[in-house]
Structure formats: C-alpha cells, structure tokens
Design a protein around this motif. Structure first.
Motif, mmCIF file in Angstrom:
data_model
loop_
_atom_site.group_PDB
_atom_site.id
_atom_site.type_symbol
_atom_site.label_atom_id
_atom_site.label_comp_id
_atom_site.label_asym_id
_atom_site.label_seq_id
_atom_site.Cartn_x
_atom_site.Cartn_y
_atom_site.Cartn_z
ATOM 1 N N CYS A 89 60.751 96.969 -33.449
ATOM 2 C CA CYS A 89 61.345 96.244 -34.569
ATOM 3 C C CYS A 89 60.612 94.935 -34.769
ATOM 4 N N ALA A 90 60.803 94.341 -35.932
ATOM 5 C CA ALA A 90 60.217 93.035 -36.224
ATOM 6 C C ALA A 90 61.091 91.944 -35.624
ATOM 7 N N VAL A 91 60.441 90.851 -35.197
ATOM 8 C CA VAL A 91 61.157 89.703 -34.628
ATOM 9 C C VAL A 91 60.782 88.470 -35.450
ATOM 10 N N ALA A 92 61.786 87.818 -36.018
ATOM 11 C CA ALA A 92 61.563 86.604 -36.798
ATOM 12 C C ALA A 92 62.588 85.569 -36.371
ATOM 13 N N LEU A 93 62.135 84.565 -35.629
ATOM 14 C CA LEU A 93 62.994 83.489 -35.148
ATOM 15 C C LEU A 93 62.456 82.192 -35.746
ATOM 16 N N ARG A 108 55.076 94.489 -26.456
ATOM 17 C CA ARG A 108 54.562 95.132 -27.666
ATOM 18 C C ARG A 108 55.627 95.041 -28.738
ATOM 19 N N LEU A 109 55.268 94.377 -29.834
ATOM 20 C CA LEU A 109 56.215 94.142 -30.924
ATOM 21 C C LEU A 109 55.615 94.625 -32.231
ATOM 22 N N ARG A 110 56.482 94.970 -33.144
ATOM 23 C CA ARG A 110 55.989 95.395 -34.450
ATOM 24 C C ARG A 110 55.465 94.200 -35.235
ATOM 25 N N GLN A 111 56.195 93.099 -35.191
ATOM 26 C CA GLN A 111 55.786 91.882 -35.886
ATOM 27 C C GLN A 111 56.527 90.719 -35.259
ATOM 28 N N LEU A 112 55.893 89.530 -35.228
ATOM 29 C CA LEU A 112 56.511 88.356 -34.628
ATOM 30 C C LEU A 112 56.274 87.149 -35.515
ATOM 31 N N GLY A 131 51.672 94.112 -36.300
ATOM 32 C CA GLY A 131 51.561 93.520 -37.632
ATOM 33 C C GLY A 131 51.046 92.108 -37.536
ATOM 34 N N VAL A 132 51.753 91.188 -38.192
ATOM 35 C CA VAL A 132 51.337 89.788 -38.277
ATOM 36 C C VAL A 132 51.993 88.974 -37.170
ATOM 37 N N LEU A 133 51.245 88.021 -36.620
ATOM 38 C CA LEU A 133 51.808 87.005 -35.737
ATOM 39 C C LEU A 133 51.784 85.699 -36.513
ATOM 40 N N ARG A 134 52.973 85.181 -36.824
ATOM 41 C CA ARG A 134 53.069 84.011 -37.691
ATOM 42 C C ARG A 134 53.729 82.866 -36.945
ATOM 43 N N LEU A 135 52.952 81.767 -36.772
ATOM 44 C CA LEU A 135 53.472 80.547 -36.159
ATOM 45 C C LEU A 135 53.175 79.358 -37.071
ATOM 46 N N THR A 136 53.470 79.521 -38.322
ATOM 47 C CA THR A 136 53.234 78.483 -39.322
ATOM 48 C C THR A 136 54.200 77.322 -39.136
ATOM 49 N N ASP A 137 53.695 76.092 -39.257
ATOM 50 C CA ASP A 137 54.525 74.876 -39.218
ATOM 51 C C ASP A 137 55.306 74.725 -37.920
ATOM 52 N N CYS A 138 54.822 75.300 -36.855
ATOM 53 C CA CYS A 138 55.490 75.130 -35.556
ATOM 54 C C CYS A 138 55.095 73.805 -34.915
ATOM 55 N N LEU A 155 46.710 86.279 -37.848
ATOM 56 C CA LEU A 155 47.368 85.321 -36.964
ATOM 57 C C LEU A 155 47.412 83.982 -37.692
ATOM 58 N N PHE A 156 48.638 83.493 -37.943
ATOM 59 C CA PHE A 156 48.833 82.267 -38.713
ATOM 60 C C PHE A 156 49.255 81.120 -37.798
ATOM 61 N N PHE A 157 48.488 80.019 -37.873
ATOM 62 C CA PHE A 157 48.837 78.779 -37.191
ATOM 63 C C PHE A 157 48.745 77.610 -38.170
ATOM 64 N N ASP A 158 48.846 77.858 -39.458
ATOM 65 C CA ASP A 158 48.628 76.803 -40.438
ATOM 66 C C ASP A 158 49.671 75.698 -40.291
ATOM 67 N N ARG A 159 49.142 74.462 -40.260
ATOM 68 C CA ARG A 159 49.926 73.220 -40.166
ATOM 69 C C ARG A 159 50.726 73.108 -38.875
ATOM 70 N N THR A 160 50.427 73.905 -37.899
ATOM 71 C CA THR A 160 51.122 73.825 -36.616
ATOM 72 C C THR A 160 50.533 72.699 -35.769
#
Length: 495
Positions: A89-93, A108-112, A131-138, A155-160
């Motif tokens: 499953c996807a994980v979005a926290l 192993r994750l579908r998306q984080l 899928g995508v690993l997104r850590l934007t604005d962290c 892999l997103f790290f924009d503005r982190t």
C-alpha cells in the motif's frame, strides 16, 4: 498491543486505512499546524508509531477498496520501525511531527510521502519503493540514510532542510547527513532549493533521469559537501545558482548531458572546491558563475563543451589530460592562456595542445599559433641555459616559426642596412678585370642568403670593419635561415 486499545485519533486512522481515505488532523491555522510546534499537539492529533506499524503489517482490507496509510498533521510518538516489512500500500504521512527517526531499513513499499514533516532523522537504507519517494519541504535535523535504496520513480527533496535544528543551529557529526551512496533511482532526483548542513553522499549512485539541484545550498566548510564519485546520470545535472561551501567531488562521474553550474558559487578556501577528474561530461556550464574560491581538479576529464569565462577559474588548477572539443564564449587566445600558467604541476604540454585544437576546430588559426608560441615560451623555461639562449633567438627572429612575418622584417632590415653601408663604401674587387659591376643590394643579399650564390660575394673583398660587417651578415644569415628552417619544419610537422 491489541488493536482495540486505541485512542479516538488512532481509531480514525484505523477506520480510514482499508479504504485509503486521508485522515486530516490539521486545524487550518498555519501557526498551529506547523510541525515544528508538534510537541504541543494534544491526544486529539497524536498517533502512536506502533499503531501505524500494525496497520502496515496486518494490511486490513475492505472488498473493492485499495488500502493506504494517509495521515496529515499528526504527532507520531514512539519509533516507527518497519524494518524488512513489505507493505502492499501507499504510505503518506505529510505535515507530521515524528518523535523518533523512522526505521525503514530493507522495507518494501508501494509509495512513500513524508512531505512537510519534521523528523529527527530517517533510516531507510536498502529500502525498495515501487513508486515515488517524496520528502518535499521536510525539516530533518539528523541523518537521512538511503544508501543502497532502489526507487522505481522520482525522489523529491525540494526545499527540504537537512542537518539543521529547529533553532537554526547545526549539530557537528562526522557522519554524512544525506546518504544515497549506491542508490538506484529510475527517474529523477528532484532537489531544487535543498539545504544540507553536512556531507551529501551520492557515490556510486545511478540516476536514470536528471538531477535537479537548482538553488540548493550544500554546506560543509573545510570538508566534502557533495561526494558523488562514480555517479551515473542518465541526462543532466542542473545546479544553477547552487551555493556550496566545501568540496564538490565528481571524480569518475558520468553525465552525458549538461553539468550546469551557471551562476553557481563554489567555495572551499585552501582546499579543492571542484574535483571532476576522470569524469565524462557532455557539457560543463559555468556561465556567469562566481569566481571559484579553492582549487579545481579536472585531470583526465572529458567534455564536449566547456562554457566558462577566464574569471571563473581560481589561481590553482589541475588540467593535465583534460580533453574538450569546444570552449565558450569564444575569446582571444591571450585571455585563455593565463589559465594554463596556473597549473599546479607547472608546464603541461597537453593543456596547450588541447587549447590549440579547440581554436583550430573553429578555424581560428591565428589564435592556435598564439597558443603554440606560448607553449614554446613556457617550455623554454624548463631548458638549460644554452638551450634557452637558442630559444630566445628563435623567439625574437621568427617567433619559433609561428610569426614568419618577423623573418621578412629582419631580412629587409639587414638588407637595407647592408645596402646603404656598401653603397657608401664599395669593397674592392679581387680581380678588377674579372669582377662584375658592383651592386650593394645584390652583394648584401649574397651575404645574407647562405645557399644562393649571385657571384657578388666571391668577386669583392671588403676591408677593415666593412669586412667584419660582411662576417656579421653571413653569420646572421645562417642563424636566420636555420631558425626559419626549424620553424618551417615545425609547421609542416603540425600539419
């Protein structure tokens, strides 16, 4: 823990999980929803990490629904430990406050997605994201460990911000704060505006798409800020307006497109600011970049194009073995040559040959000859005294064969001087009845040209200092002819 022992907030998360519905704990007030203040959030928006783990491990489902863990604006207490867990499953926290660093090692994750969250760190080495690993604005105060990870998309790290505490201070730590060594990203690394205090490690990583680092700030003064040895990039590495304090190490990197550092500021006083030795780059752009503060090492690097003004380069460079096809902007050779004199190893003939070839490719033969003349002058300084003397003579007379007009000027000057002198004082003939009519011009020409014989030199015999003048003209003619021959030979060999 029994799944029934849940708070009201946790029951909301449990009930929403099978249907993939988002649970939003935010109030809509920006100051109250800022995760930096998450320690003050009460039980109404607090979720234990072990509850989230139980959901991911148990994966409860409803028929016809796609489960997903989607939580916004929660305070997550305890350690989210899902090592080696496979969650379908996807994980979005997002926008959450983590009390402890999540541990996703080997999961192993579908998306984080953890965008907008505040974390004390993240351990996710060897994680697989389908899928995508997104850590934007962290905002992550501790190390982010993603070494050996495999991410199927971007892999997103924009503005982190990484390695920065809530009060803006940085905790000294010998460990790299952002680790993606040997990671595999099958799309882009999207990191514009990323701020890292400490070392960023990308050594041996493979990125199928591009790396986007525009407006990023990488700070590790006196040490390595970006370690990317043997980095493989599918297209471009963009770092426009990037600011780096510390060393950028790209040794052995493979970037077939652009390494774009336009408007960048690279600073590592007293050390190496940019190392790209043995790298293969399509185009290296340093257009409008600030002067590099620190040494540059481009030994054995290969680039199709280098766009850099002379003012960009520092006082010490290493260019031995650097191969390139085109230099931009197109400038006179006199503006490019000072860079070659900054070589740490002293005289490096290969650097002059490369610059010569670059000018020849665009048809600027005059600039190419200027570079080769500078090469001979630089080489002269490495020779013994007698060879330097001969070199000075070649330089003054015909510019080592690269200034043939000088030879004509010398010949004309000597011919004119000799003709005037011997016109005022004719030498006496050796045999008056056999001598041809005297011609000051032809007589002087006969003295100057050692091979051609016009019959004047053999027919007349000057006396006193006029005889010494004839000896000087003969000797000068031989030296000039020898120098011209050496220059012609060198020119022919170049062709």
């Amino acid at each position: 823990m029994e799944i029934t022992e849940l708070t009201a907030a946790e029951r909301r998360v449990r009930d929403a999980f099978p249907r993939g519905t988002a649970v939003d704990f935010r109030t809509g007030v920006a100051a109250e929803d800022d995760p930096e203040a998450g320690d003050s959030w009460g039980p109404e928006r607090t979720v234990r990490a072990e509850v989230l783990r139980a959901l991911l491990v148990g994966s409860p489902q409803e028929e016809g629904q796609v489960p997903a863990l989607r939580v916004l604006g929660a305070r997550i207490t305890g350690a989210l430990n899902i090592r080696y867990v496979t969650a379908e499953c996807a994980v979005a926290l997002s926008g959450c406050r983590f009390e402890q660093a999540p541990n996703l090692y080997g999961a192993r994750l579908r998306q984080l997605a953890l965008s907008g969250s505040v974390l004390p760190g993240l351990t996710a080495a060897t994680v697989h994201i389908d899928g995508v690993l997104r850590l934007t604005d962290c905002r992550i105060s501790g190390p982010v460990r993603l070494g050996g990870s495999k991410i199927a998309q971007a892999l997103f790290f924009d503005r982190t911000r990484i390695g920065v505490n809530a009060d803006g201070t940085t905790a000294p730590n010998g460990e790299a704060v952002l680790q993606l060594n040997h990671a595999v990203v099958e799309d882009d690394l999207w990191w514009p505006g990323l701020v890292v205090h400490g070392e960023t490690r990308l050594g041996g990583a493979a990125v199928t798409g591009q790396i986007q680092l525009d407006d990023a700030h990488l700070r590790n003064p006196g040490a390595t800020a970006l370690h990317a040895e043997n980095l493989g990039v599918g297209s471009d590495l963009h770092g426009m307006r990037i600011q780096v304090q510390g060393r950028v190490d790209l040794r052995g990197a493979r970037i077939p497109g652009q390494l774009n550092l336009a408007y960048a500021r690279l600073s590592n006083p007293g050390g190496v600011a940019l190392r790209a030795s043995s790298s293969t780059i399509g185009e290296l752009w340093l257009r409008e970049a600030a002067p590099i503060d620190g040494r540059v090492n481009l030994r054995r690097a290969k680039a199709d194009l280098i766009h850099a003004a002379p003012s960009v380069w520092p006082e010490q460079v290493r260019l031995d073995g650097l191969t390139y096809a085109t230099l931009l902007p197109h400038l006179p050779a006199e503006r490019r040559l000072p860079l070659l004199e900054r070589e740490e190893e002293g005289y490096v003939p290969y650097a002059y040959e490369q610059l010569t070839e670059a000018y020849r490719r665009i048809g600027d033969d005059d600039a190419a000859r200027t570079v080769l003349l500078a090469k001979q002058r630089r080489h002269r300084a490495t020779l013994p005294a007698y060879a330097r003397l001969w070199g000075h003579l070649q330089d003054v007379t015909v510019g080592y064969g690269f200034r043939p007009v000088r030879a004509a000027a010398w010949l004309f000057s000597l011919l004119l001087a000799g003709s005037l002198v011997y016109a005022l004082h004719h030498p006496s003939p050796l045999k008056a009845d056999e001598a041809p009519p005297f011609s000051p011009f032809v007589y002087t020409l006969d003295l100057l040209l050692p091979i051609v014989d016009f019959g004047q030199e053999r027919a007349f015999n000057p006396q006193g200092w006029y005889q010494w003048l004839s000896y000087l003209l003969i000797a000068t003619g031989w030296l000039l002819a020898t120098t011209i021959a050496a220059g012609i030979t060198r020119s022919v060999s170049r062709q």
